[in-house]
Design an enzyme around this catalytic site. Structure first.
Site, PDB file in Angstrom:
ATOM      1  N   ALA A 165     -57.307  15.670 -12.566  1.00  0.00           N
ATOM      2  CA  ALA A 165     -58.534  16.189 -13.167  1.00  0.00           C
ATOM      3  C   ALA A 165     -59.183  17.225 -12.258  1.00  0.00           C
ATOM      4  O   ALA A 165     -59.708  18.238 -12.727  1.00  0.00           O
ATOM      5  CB  ALA A 165     -59.506  15.049 -13.459  1.00  0.00           C
ATOM      6  N   GLU A 166     -59.143  16.993 -10.940  1.00  0.00           N
ATOM      7  CA  GLU A 166     -59.727  17.948 -10.004  1.00  0.00           C
ATOM      8  C   GLU A 166     -58.940  17.972  -8.698  1.00  0.00           C
ATOM      9  O   GLU A 166     -58.443  16.941  -8.232  1.00  0.00           O
ATOM     10  CB  GLU A 166     -61.178  17.569  -9.675  1.00  0.00           C
ATOM     11  CG  GLU A 166     -62.178  18.646 -10.021  1.00  0.00           C
ATOM     12  CD  GLU A 166     -62.553  18.631 -11.480  1.00  0.00           C
ATOM     13  OE1 GLU A 166     -62.862  19.714 -12.012  1.00  0.00           O
ATOM     14  OE2 GLU A 166     -62.547  17.548 -12.082  1.00  0.00           O
ATOM     15  N   THR A 167     -58.838  19.182  -8.149  1.00  0.00           N
ATOM     16  CA  THR A 167     -58.374  19.374  -6.783  1.00  0.00           C
ATOM     17  C   THR A 167     -59.491  20.066  -6.023  1.00  0.00           C
ATOM     18  O   THR A 167     -60.056  21.060  -6.494  1.00  0.00           O
ATOM     19  CB  THR A 167     -57.093  20.222  -6.743  1.00  0.00           C
ATOM     20  OG1 THR A 167     -56.052  19.532  -7.454  1.00  0.00           O
ATOM     21  CG2 THR A 167     -56.645  20.464  -5.318  1.00  0.00           C
TER      22      THR A 167
END
Length: 258
Positions: free
Chosen positions: A43-45
């Site tokens: 979902a996020e880096t």
């Protein structure tokens, strides 16, 4: 170049919301960062590096776009910095302004701007995409739609049409109701930015906390995001700031070679 994958808003591995974190020393190319985020496909880096003023730059990328605010990847970044021996509090410069993370009572606490929702008419097709009739719809400062439904069971069993939801004009859709064990439960869907369902969304709680604080008449709240992985948050409403408390667990470390 070392990376770590951290499960945020949980005390056990393989729950909460996973984020990849890269702690860098130098500036980097935005297109490269976006390709890295697409490769991880989480979902996020998060990417962080030191700035001359003593803060750290913090940026967040989904597999498709850079976003203005991400709670779980901020929590994951502070957790990684602590593991690397960097002393807190952690002060970040971001697209949403200054953010601070402190350690207290065995948790990390995010100091985020409140993004309360203002009531709006439900966009055309929203009820059909969700498969449920909303009790109330608002739009928060995160450009998320906040949708109140009748009860916790509806939130937990919701099976939206993600293709139809992608056409709704919003970053994402937060669906919420009062909880039995928690003050509130929620789920968060953002297929339009490459995240069909986000397991635990800190930024969504900058919208949820003011909403439920007003409804319940309290400024200290417990929250559960009822995705398949699930995650718990403690919330403190402090004027125009929301303090979000949670745990995090590192689950993987590796070397990025490109």
């Amino acid at each position: 170049m070392e990376y770590r994958v951290v499960d945020a808003f949980t005390e056990r591995p393989f729950a909460g919301n996973p984020a990849a974190v890269l702690v860098l020393d130098e500036p980097y190319d935005q297109e490269w960062a976006q390709r890295v985020a697409a490769e991880f496909n989480l979902a996020e880096t998060a990417f962080t590096r030191p700035l001359p003023d003593g803060t750290r730059e913090l940026r967040w990328f989904t597999p498709e776009i850079e976003v203005d605010l991400c709670g779980h990847a901020t929590l994951a970044t502070a957790h990684v910095l602590a593991e690397l021996g960097v002393q807190g509090p952690y002060r970040f410069s971001s697209r949403s302004g200054p953010l601070t993370v402190t350690a207290e009572d065995g948790r990390l606490w995010l100091d985020f701007p409140a993004r309360p929702a203002a009531e709006v008419d439900a966009p055309e097709g929203l009820a059909e995409a969700l498969g449920v009739e909303p009790l109330w719809v608002g739009r928060g400062g995160t450009d998320d739609l906040l949708v109140e439904v009748a009860d916790e069971t509806i939130v937990r069993t919701l099976d939206p049409n993600l293709y139809a939801l992608r056409a709704i004009p919003a970053r994402g859709v937060i669906v919420t109701a009062p909880g039995a064990e928690y003050d509130m439960v929620s789920r968060f869907f953002a297929p339009g930015v490459g995240v069909p369902e986000d397991p635990v969304t800190g930024s969504a709680h900058t919208v949820l906390a003011p909403f439920w604080a007003e409804r319940l008449g309290r400024t200290e709240l417990t929250a559960h995001q009822a995705s398949a992985r699930g995650g718990d948050l403690l919330l403190r409403v402090r004027g125009d700031r929301i303090i979000i408390g949670g745990h995090a667990v590192s689950v993987a470390t590796g070397d990025l070679r490109v």
